[in-house]
Design a protein around this motif. Sequence first.
Motif, PDB file in Angstrom:
ATOM      1  N   GLN A   1       0.820  -1.200   0.000  1.00 36.37           N
ATOM      2  CA  GLN A   1       0.000   0.000   0.000  1.00 36.37           C
ATOM      3  C   GLN A   1       0.865   1.265   0.000  1.00 36.37           C
ATOM      4  O   GLN A   1       0.530   2.245  -0.654  1.00 36.37           O
ATOM      5  N   LEU A   2       1.975   1.213   0.720  1.00 34.92           N
ATOM      6  CA  LEU A   2       2.875   2.365   0.761  1.00 34.92           C
ATOM      7  C   LEU A   2       3.323   2.712  -0.655  1.00 34.92           C
ATOM      8  O   LEU A   2       3.237   3.872  -1.092  1.00 34.92           O
ATOM      9  N   LEU A   3       3.768   1.714  -1.388  1.00 32.63           N
ATOM     10  CA  LEU A   3       4.285   1.963  -2.727  1.00 32.63           C
ATOM     11  C   LEU A   3       3.176   2.387  -3.689  1.00 32.63           C
ATOM     12  O   LEU A   3       3.380   3.255  -4.537  1.00 32.63           O
ATOM     13  N   SER A   4       1.995   1.799  -3.537  1.00 28.24           N
ATOM     14  CA  SER A   4       0.953   2.200  -4.492  1.00 28.24           C
ATOM     15  C   SER A   4       0.395   3.578  -4.148  1.00 28.24           C
ATOM     16  O   SER A   4       0.005   4.333  -5.034  1.00 28.24           O
ATOM     17  N   LEU A   5       0.404   3.948  -2.855  1.00 29.65           N
ATOM     18  CA  LEU A   5      -0.070   5.283  -2.489  1.00 29.65           C
ATOM     19  C   LEU A   5       0.875   6.367  -2.997  1.00 29.65           C
ATOM     20  O   LEU A   5       0.455   7.430  -3.434  1.00 29.65           O
ATOM     21  N   LEU A   6       2.187   6.067  -2.943  1.00 25.21           N
ATOM     22  CA  LEU A   6       3.175   7.033  -3.411  1.00 25.21           C
ATOM     23  C   LEU A   6       2.912   7.425  -4.857  1.00 25.21           C
ATOM     24  O   LEU A   6       3.161   8.561  -5.268  1.00 25.21           O
ATOM     25  N   THR A   7       2.451   6.485  -5.644  1.00 25.15           N
ATOM     26  CA  THR A   7       2.320   6.752  -7.075  1.00 25.15           C
ATOM     27  C   THR A   7       0.870   6.950  -7.518  1.00 25.15           C
ATOM     28  O   THR A   7       0.606   7.080  -8.696  1.00 25.15           O
ATOM     29  N   SER A   8      -0.064   6.944  -6.553  1.00 25.03           N
ATOM     30  CA  SER A   8      -1.464   7.052  -6.987  1.00 25.03           C
ATOM     31  C   SER A   8      -1.883   8.519  -7.114  1.00 25.03           C
ATOM     32  O   SER A   8      -1.473   9.367  -6.330  1.00 25.03           O
ATOM     33  N   TYR A   9      -2.641   8.825  -8.156  1.00 25.77           N
ATOM     34  CA  TYR A   9      -3.082  10.209  -8.300  1.00 25.77           C
ATOM     35  C   TYR A   9      -4.463  10.326  -8.948  1.00 25.77           C
ATOM     36  O   TYR A   9      -5.034  11.396  -9.023  1.00 25.77           O
ATOM     37  N   ALA A  10      -5.044   9.181  -9.374  1.00 27.26           N
ATOM     38  CA  ALA A  10      -6.279   9.245 -10.152  1.00 27.26           C
ATOM     39  C   ALA A  10      -7.401   9.943  -9.378  1.00 27.26           C
ATOM     40  O   ALA A  10      -8.057  10.856  -9.893  1.00 27.26           O
ATOM     41  N   HIS A  11      -7.632   9.510  -8.125  1.00 26.77           N
ATOM     42  CA  HIS A  11      -8.734  10.090  -7.355  1.00 26.77           C
ATOM     43  C   HIS A  11      -8.477  11.549  -7.030  1.00 26.77           C
ATOM     44  O   HIS A  11      -9.353  12.387  -7.172  1.00 26.77           O
ATOM     45  N   THR A  12      -7.242  11.841  -6.612  1.00 25.62           N
ATOM     46  CA  THR A  12      -6.939  13.232  -6.252  1.00 25.62           C
ATOM     47  C   THR A  12      -6.995  14.128  -7.485  1.00 25.62           C
ATOM     48  O   THR A  12      -7.398  15.290  -7.395  1.00 25.62           O
ATOM     49  N   TYR A  13      -6.604  13.580  -8.637  1.00 21.27           N
ATOM     50  CA  TYR A  13      -6.668  14.369  -9.876  1.00 21.27           C
ATOM     51  C   TYR A  13      -8.098  14.862 -10.110  1.00 21.27           C
ATOM     52  O   TYR A  13      -8.331  16.032 -10.387  1.00 21.27           O
TER      53      TYR A  13
END
Lengths: 360, 315
Positions: free
Chosen positions: B234-246
């Motif tokens: 989860q740490l690694l996927s959160l670092l690179t996630s941006y779809a929802h925040t976008y």
Amino acid sequence: MASIVLENITKKFGKVTALDGVNLQIDDGEFIVLLGPSGSGKTTLMYLIAGIYRPTSGRILFDGRDVTNLPPKERNVGLVFQNWALYPHMKVFDNIAFPLTLKKADKNTIQQRVHEVANMLRIEALLDRYPWQLSGGQQQRVAIARALVKQPQILLFDEPLSNLDALLRIGVRTELKRLQKDLKITSVYVTHDQAEALAIADRIAVINNGKLIQVGTPNEIYYNPRHTFVAGFVGNPPANLLNAEFDGTRLTIETKTFQAPAELLQRISGRRRIVLGFRPEKGSLLDHITENAVGIEVQVYEVESMGREQIVTVSIEQTMVKVLRPSEEKFQVGQRLFLCVDIKDLMLFDFDTNEALDVR
Amino acid sequence: MIRERSSRKWELWAFLAPALVVVVIFYVVPLILTVYTSFTPLRNWNIQRYATRLIGFYNYQKLFHAIANDPSVRAVFLTTAVFVGCTLLVNVLGGLILALLTFFVDRKTNSIASTIWLLPRMSPIAVYGLVWYYFFHGSGVGTLNSLFLRLGFIDKPIAWGQAFIPYGPWSVIIFVNGLVGVSFGMIVLSSAIKSIPGEFVIAARVDGATDWQICRRVLIPQIKWHIMYVTTWQLLSLLTSYAHTYLLVSWRLVNKSYGTPWALYVYDLAFTGVFDQGLAAAAGTLLVLVGGLLGLITLRILGFGRLMTEPRGDI
């Protein structure tokens, strides 16, 4: 220390009735074995005593006190599992201390009590190891220590020897029996192994299909089974059970007919069909019929040596019968002989109810 | 003998090839291109003009200067740390709590509850985003506002993602992302718990353990490895996630600076406003480096090597 009374216990899981109207009294300090095949309900009965399950109906009393609705922790029972259920993430010391730490006992008491039981079970040298670093026998001692450390009033064993190899099992069995006698803790021991039950029990409760079939001392269970199930389950090999027809004077097994002994007539009391039984070691194979015995012609089917003794399987037409004879006697496959059983060694059962026919 | 060995080698490569091709095309090549681009002044996608020019570490200098001096970039930096940290906590703790709860309830309730928690994962990102867009909407129409207005907690609508900077936008993005990630932990951890033999729990109950003590002393220690695996993942996927925040930022539900984690910032640099792909590549490379480093650290902390070699369980 406590006596246990099970009053009319019924336990249902959905539509399945696991236990059906079980009544059992266990005396203070007694070692009782619940013996039955898998699925008979013996483990369910033990879990009811432990408080893991609640009965659908009926009452459970410890020393006369109703504990039917008490949670496990208020019953003060120790439980030893078949797979020992030692926590893999805890060292032996912490495994044994676990029940005490749950009660928030103080450190000194824990130290003292753990060392006490570890000393008693001779596992003090192992306290600093993890369960997976121990042999099966050692793990079993740890499991017993964990059950004993909280000074339970009742000890429950769920097939505790099944995971040990055959040789070790016999040794541990003796020790367990001795330990129980020394500590005088009321013990309930669940097993499907009839030899183990005979060896270890003060009394055996034979259970099948959720019903208690017979309760008695090992001798009573072995020599005086009250039901064909008990006769056919206990003993190695178990008792021979033969269907016989009765015409008023003569008994017929398949096509072989013989005079019914006068001593049995009263017990048969006019039934047309009965079940005749006898222990394998009570049969003899001779070329004539002895006095005070019933005899029937048989043919040797196979001979298996067991060292000191041999199992001789003989056939009465389609029915196979096992007889235990000393190894000195010689038999040949195909040989025709008379199978003789003393009248006093014959067991009689009702054909329909499967219950023993008594002398009245 | 030699021929046999070489043919075995071929077999091995044949098996690995499809996976390797995918990794090379979709990860290794883009990574090399990104690192290369970060050393060029590429902007406005003017590849002919800029892609062959090398400017050394200029993009990185610019980036660190911005982090140090530009308040909005600092906000992004801070937001990333808070967002990743808190969402991770929500994901892992939430997943663990749900897994433990499902262990104690009956199977039917269990499967219904699990399905509900899977909904955020199953629904398309835009649909899911829209649900929360209306939930946190700043007008009286917003679900939260209309609820609070009716209950009398507030007397006029609040723009939750724009007010209470930075905590308002942070709460919204952590809430929305946290809810998506919980189901992952729940599934992994509840199946881990199910694999623990029932006797352990029965033994503990007979010894007088409460549900809480069973969780803390019997169940959780035995699923330690699974918890750590979920945490790393989860740490690694959160670092690179941006779809929802976008979506939340572009719909102006949350404040731009305090609703933008680093991965979204990289996207913004490359594809909006300044169209500075060189700088974006540098920011992206930084993210890969940080991610790789954190991954290595967690694997070290977990003792991944030990996990792979040490024999565990009964011998």
